[in-house]
Design a protein around this motif. Structure first.
Motif, PDB file in Angstrom:
ATOM      1  N   HIS A 398      -3.194 -11.235   1.418  1.00  0.00           N
ATOM      2  CA  HIS A 398      -3.056 -10.326   0.283  1.00  0.00           C
ATOM      3  C   HIS A 398      -2.026  -9.251   0.555  1.00  0.00           C
ATOM      4  N   LYS A 399      -2.093  -8.607   1.691  1.00  0.00           N
ATOM      5  CA  LYS A 399      -1.149  -7.580   2.137  1.00  0.00           C
ATOM      6  C   LYS A 399      -1.207  -6.290   1.336  1.00  0.00           C
ATOM      7  N   ASP A 400      -2.091  -6.179   0.365  1.00  0.00           N
ATOM      8  CA  ASP A 400      -2.226  -4.931  -0.396  1.00  0.00           C
ATOM      9  C   ASP A 400      -3.664  -4.750  -0.859  1.00  0.00           C
ATOM     10  N   ILE A 401      -4.604  -4.986   0.026  1.00  0.00           N
ATOM     11  CA  ILE A 401      -6.017  -4.778  -0.296  1.00  0.00           C
ATOM     12  C   ILE A 401      -6.262  -3.281  -0.441  1.00  0.00           C
ATOM     13  N   ALA A 402      -6.722  -2.869  -1.603  1.00  0.00           N
ATOM     14  CA  ALA A 402      -6.998  -1.455  -1.888  1.00  0.00           C
ATOM     15  C   ALA A 402      -7.812  -1.384  -3.165  1.00  0.00           C
ATOM     16  N   ALA A 403      -8.436  -0.227  -3.402  1.00  0.00           N
ATOM     17  CA  ALA A 403      -9.258  -0.065  -4.601  1.00  0.00           C
ATOM     18  C   ALA A 403      -8.432  -0.255  -5.869  1.00  0.00           C
ATOM     19  N   ARG A 404      -7.161   0.149  -5.847  1.00  0.00           N
ATOM     20  CA  ARG A 404      -6.321   0.037  -7.053  1.00  0.00           C
ATOM     21  C   ARG A 404      -6.075  -1.417  -7.445  1.00  0.00           C
ATOM     22  N   PRO A 440       2.610   0.271   0.643  1.00  0.00           N
ATOM     23  CA  PRO A 440       1.370   1.055   0.741  1.00  0.00           C
ATOM     24  C   PRO A 440       1.169   1.532   2.178  1.00  0.00           C
ATOM     25  N   ILE A 441       1.980   2.502   2.590  1.00  0.00           N
ATOM     26  CA  ILE A 441       2.073   2.917   3.998  1.00  0.00           C
ATOM     27  C   ILE A 441       0.700   3.216   4.596  1.00  0.00           C
ATOM     28  N   LYS A 442      -0.148   3.922   3.851  1.00  0.00           N
ATOM     29  CA  LYS A 442      -1.405   4.407   4.421  1.00  0.00           C
ATOM     30  C   LYS A 442      -2.530   3.379   4.374  1.00  0.00           C
ATOM     31  N   TRP A 443      -2.209   2.189   3.938  1.00  0.00           N
ATOM     32  CA  TRP A 443      -3.178   1.082   3.975  1.00  0.00           C
ATOM     33  C   TRP A 443      -2.757   0.013   4.969  1.00  0.00           C
ATOM     34  N   LEU A 444      -1.545   0.111   5.512  1.00  0.00           N
ATOM     35  CA  LEU A 444      -1.011  -0.941   6.366  1.00  0.00           C
ATOM     36  C   LEU A 444      -1.500  -0.804   7.804  1.00  0.00           C
ATOM     37  N   ALA A 445      -1.723  -1.946   8.443  1.00  0.00           N
ATOM     38  CA  ALA A 445      -2.016  -1.963   9.873  1.00  0.00           C
ATOM     39  C   ALA A 445      -0.788  -1.500  10.644  1.00  0.00           C
ATOM     40  N   LEU A 463      -8.937  -3.759   4.603  1.00  0.00           N
ATOM     41  CA  LEU A 463     -10.304  -3.810   4.092  1.00  0.00           C
ATOM     42  C   LEU A 463     -11.113  -2.630   4.617  1.00  0.00           C
ATOM     43  N   GLY A 464     -10.852  -2.215   5.854  1.00  0.00           N
ATOM     44  CA  GLY A 464     -11.511  -1.026   6.390  1.00  0.00           C
ATOM     45  C   GLY A 464     -11.135   0.221   5.619  1.00  0.00           C
ATOM     46  N   VAL A 465      -9.856   0.317   5.206  1.00  0.00           N
ATOM     47  CA  VAL A 465      -9.429   1.467   4.394  1.00  0.00           C
ATOM     48  C   VAL A 465     -10.089   1.409   3.017  1.00  0.00           C
ATOM     49  N   LEU A 466     -10.220   0.206   2.450  1.00  0.00           N
ATOM     50  CA  LEU A 466     -10.919   0.066   1.172  1.00  0.00           C
ATOM     51  C   LEU A 466     -12.366   0.531   1.293  1.00  0.00           C
ATOM     52  N   LEU A 467     -13.034   0.194   2.385  1.00  0.00           N
ATOM     53  CA  LEU A 467     -14.406   0.650   2.600  1.00  0.00           C
ATOM     54  C   LEU A 467     -14.448   2.171   2.676  1.00  0.00           C
ATOM     55  N   TRP A 468     -13.434   2.769   3.310  1.00  0.00           N
ATOM     56  CA  TRP A 468     -13.335   4.239   3.367  1.00  0.00           C
ATOM     57  C   TRP A 468     -13.129   4.804   1.961  1.00  0.00           C
ATOM     58  N   GLU A 469     -12.344   4.135   1.124  1.00  0.00           N
ATOM     59  CA  GLU A 469     -12.158   4.571  -0.265  1.00  0.00           C
ATOM     60  C   GLU A 469     -13.486   4.526  -1.021  1.00  0.00           C
ATOM     61  N   LEU A 470     -14.265   3.495  -0.800  1.00  0.00           N
ATOM     62  CA  LEU A 470     -15.549   3.383  -1.492  1.00  0.00           C
ATOM     63  C   LEU A 470     -16.479   4.528  -1.115  1.00  0.00           C
ATOM     64  N   HIS A 475     -10.748   9.042  -2.388  1.00  0.00           N
ATOM     65  CA  HIS A 475      -9.880  10.072  -1.838  1.00  0.00           C
ATOM     66  C   HIS A 475      -8.645   9.411  -1.221  1.00  0.00           C
ATOM     67  N   GLN A 476      -7.563  10.167  -1.110  1.00  0.00           N
ATOM     68  CA  GLN A 476      -6.314   9.640  -0.575  1.00  0.00           C
ATOM     69  C   GLN A 476      -6.398   9.557   0.956  1.00  0.00           C
ATOM     70  N   PRO A 477      -6.145   8.395   1.538  1.00  0.00           N
ATOM     71  CA  PRO A 477      -6.178   8.298   3.007  1.00  0.00           C
ATOM     72  C   PRO A 477      -5.087   9.157   3.642  1.00  0.00           C
ATOM     73  N   TYR A 478      -5.385   9.769   4.760  1.00  0.00           N
ATOM     74  CA  TYR A 478      -4.422  10.576   5.511  1.00  0.00           C
ATOM     75  C   TYR A 478      -3.674  11.551   4.582  1.00  0.00           C
ATOM     76  N   ALA A 479      -4.427  12.240   3.745  1.00  0.00           N
ATOM     77  CA  ALA A 479      -3.788  13.126   2.766  1.00  0.00           C
ATOM     78  C   ALA A 479      -2.961  14.210   3.427  1.00  0.00           C
TER      79      ALA A 479
END
Length: 542
Positions: A398-404, A440-445, A463-470, A475-479
């Motif tokens: 997928h390379k762009d797993i995120a809530a959006r 999506p810099i803040k979602w990339l490994a 997917l770990g970042v998506l879980l953090w979003e949930l 909230h924005q990762p590494y804001a």
């Protein structure tokens, strides 16, 4: 001097890829320490293409390196022709398919030149590469002259006073190659100066197209990042099956525009729009659909990206994956991408923002959703994980797993969707670091961010970042971290902080997903087992 001036007057065309010979290949063929570009940053160099490169008898294969400069692999066809003396050479063969896609990462491919050794001859060979860029195509013809020798018994001891005819021929053509190569390198350098001036003149128009699409002014290419890419270990048969031409997919998906009715705008960006509507099939049965399209001022590149990214999940069928339903393309109008849609479905990121009372432009109004419990979060994460497991089973990263890029219904069932229009609809989630890639810099490994390496383990990180979003309600990762500093931040061992009210067991799963080494991250089946067990434990206390 007159000949040199004549070379500078040869026109140059614009493509969307790089094609070149590596320094090792140039040294092997011509004895020069330099790379030889046939297409550099999209500029086709006819000086290099018009040069017939001699291939000594001792060399039996040629290597070319290419890379798509767009966000998507570019369709190509390859053909090789033996112009004369076909009796001196068997049919040349490629180590890649003659039809496929130019990858977005540098890749070297090979063509073998097998001499029959039945006769001695100079064989002229033309390797033709045709690359499609959507509305146009670029044809490149690489000319080679291969020396084929007839087999003959060699003396056991070489006598230097009696020169061997084969060795003389080799020396002659090696010398000719060096001389021709030196002239070629000089011509390439002069052409590069002219190409640079030409590119500077085009910069303003390029930026106008890109700025309507990219949030960072340093981004000058709106076609440099593709969200889906097959793993490098993809079996050949599966790769050929999944790598069907985009035009063929669109033809299979095409529906009549008159059957689509738009009702209301669901989301809107700078150039993209998402509508709610209905679609009537041939039996006049209507169904709810979501329609993605672009505004009138969208560039052709943006239109191509919409079609490419929207069709990448075509043919995939799973209850946790939202695949495109149909495509409507008519002359002089923007294309429509149709997705099946439920009355209660919403974009997951908008839903999470609504859960904490944040109003999102273009989102549907109404009362805020009920509070999410940890049990809800874990179940939603399991739904996304099931969808990702299916994609990986189909050899799709997928390379762009995120809530959006997920949707959710009123029963909190989550589905993974493509990322068509996501850069436009959620511009704060994508950044350009001056490398012409809006990512999506803040979602990339870490390895994806620094080395452009993608694997199932990189999707696990996201997917770990998506879980953090949930758990944080989007909230924005590494804001607090500048996008330019994210790579150094991760390399130093820093990660996202544990959200408030997040159980230690759940945060341990997230941290496990963000291990520095891809080999240290959990697999999706391992995550599935843990989250299911954790969800079972939670239900015992309700």
């Amino acid at each position: 001097m007159k000949w040199f001036v004549l070379l500078l007057t040869v026109p140059m065309c614009f493509a969307h890829l790089n094609v070149y010979l590596s320094s090792a290949e140039v040294w092997r063929l011509l004895g020069l320490t330099a790379e030889l570009f046939y297409v550099r940053d999209g500029q086709v160099n006819f000086y290099a293409l018009n040069f017939v490169v001699p291939v000594p008898a001792t060399i039996g294969e040629l290597h070319f390196t290419w890379q798509s400069l767009t966000r998507r692999p570019l369709p190509y066809t390859l053909h090789v022709e033996v112009v004369n003396h076909s009796e001196a050479m068997h049919t040349p063969e490629f180590n890649i398919s003659t039809e496929g896609f130019v990858p977005t990462e540098p890749q070297t491919w090979q063509v073998t030149l097998p001499c029959t050794h039945a006769v001695a001859a100079e064989v002229d060979i033309t390797i033709s590469l045709n690359v499609s860029t959507g509305s146009s195509s670029t044809a490149l013809h690489f000319r080679r002259r291969k020396i084929c020798l007839k087999d003959a018994p060699r003396p056991a001891v070489r006598v230097d006073s009696v020169p061997h005819a084969q060795t003389s021929a080799d020396i002659f053509y090696a010398g000719a190659g060096c001389a021709g190569g030196a002239l070629l390198i000089a011509a390439v350098a002069a052409a590069a100066c002219r190409a640079r001036a030409r590119k500077l003149r085009r910069a303003r128009s390029d930026e106008q197209d890109a700025h309507a699409f990219l949030p960072d002014s340093s981004c000058k290419s709106a076609a440099s990042y593709t969200s889906y890419r097959r793993p490098t270990s993809l079996p050949a048969a599966a790769a050929e099956e999944r790598a069907r031409d985009l035009q063929q997919r669109i033809a299979e998906l095409t529906i009549q525009r008159c059957r689509v009715r738009l009702r209301s705008v669901a989301m809107e960006g700078t150039f993209g729009r998402v509508y709610r509507g209905t679609y009537a099939d041939e039996d006049a049965r209507e169904q709810e659909v979501l329609v993605k399209t672009v505004a009138e001022h969208a560039s052709q590149v943006q239109v191509s990206l919409l079609l490419q990214e929207g069709c990448m999940l075509y043919g995939l069928h799973h209850e946790r994956v939202l695949s495109v339903l149909g495509v409507s393309i008519e002359d002089q109008t923007a294309p429509f991408l149709l997705y099946p849609w439920g009355a209660s479905w919403r974009n997951l990121k908008q839903f999470l923002l609504a859960c904490r009372g944040v109003t999102v432009g273009g989102a549907a109004g109404g009362a805020p959703p009920p509070p999410l419990t940890t049990q809800h979060v874990v179940r939603m994460a399991l739904h996304a994980l099931d969808g990702l497991l299916y994609l990986h089973s189909q050899h799709v990263l997928h390379k762009d797993i995120a809530a959006r890029n997920c949707i959710v219904d009123e029963n909190l069932r989550v589905m993974i969707a493509d990322n068509a229009l996501s850069r436009d609809l959620f511009p704060a989630d994508y950044h350009c670091l001056g490398d012409n890639e809006n990512r999506p810099i803040k979602w990339l490994a870490l390895e994806s961010l620094t080395k452009r390496m993608f694997s199932p383990a990189a999707d696990v990180w996201a997917l770990g970042v998506l879980l953090w979003e949930l758990t944080t309600l989007a909230h924005q990762p590494y804001a607090e971290v500048d996008p330019f500093e994210v790579a150094a931040y991760l390399r130093d061992g820093y990660r996202l902080q544990q959200p408030a009210n997040c159980p230690d067991e759940l945060f341990a799963v997230m941290a496990y997903c963000w291990a520095m080494s891809p080999d240290d991250r959990p697999t999706l089946p391992q995550l599935q087992i843990f989250l299911r067990d954790f969800h079972t434990q939670l239900t015992r206390f309700v």
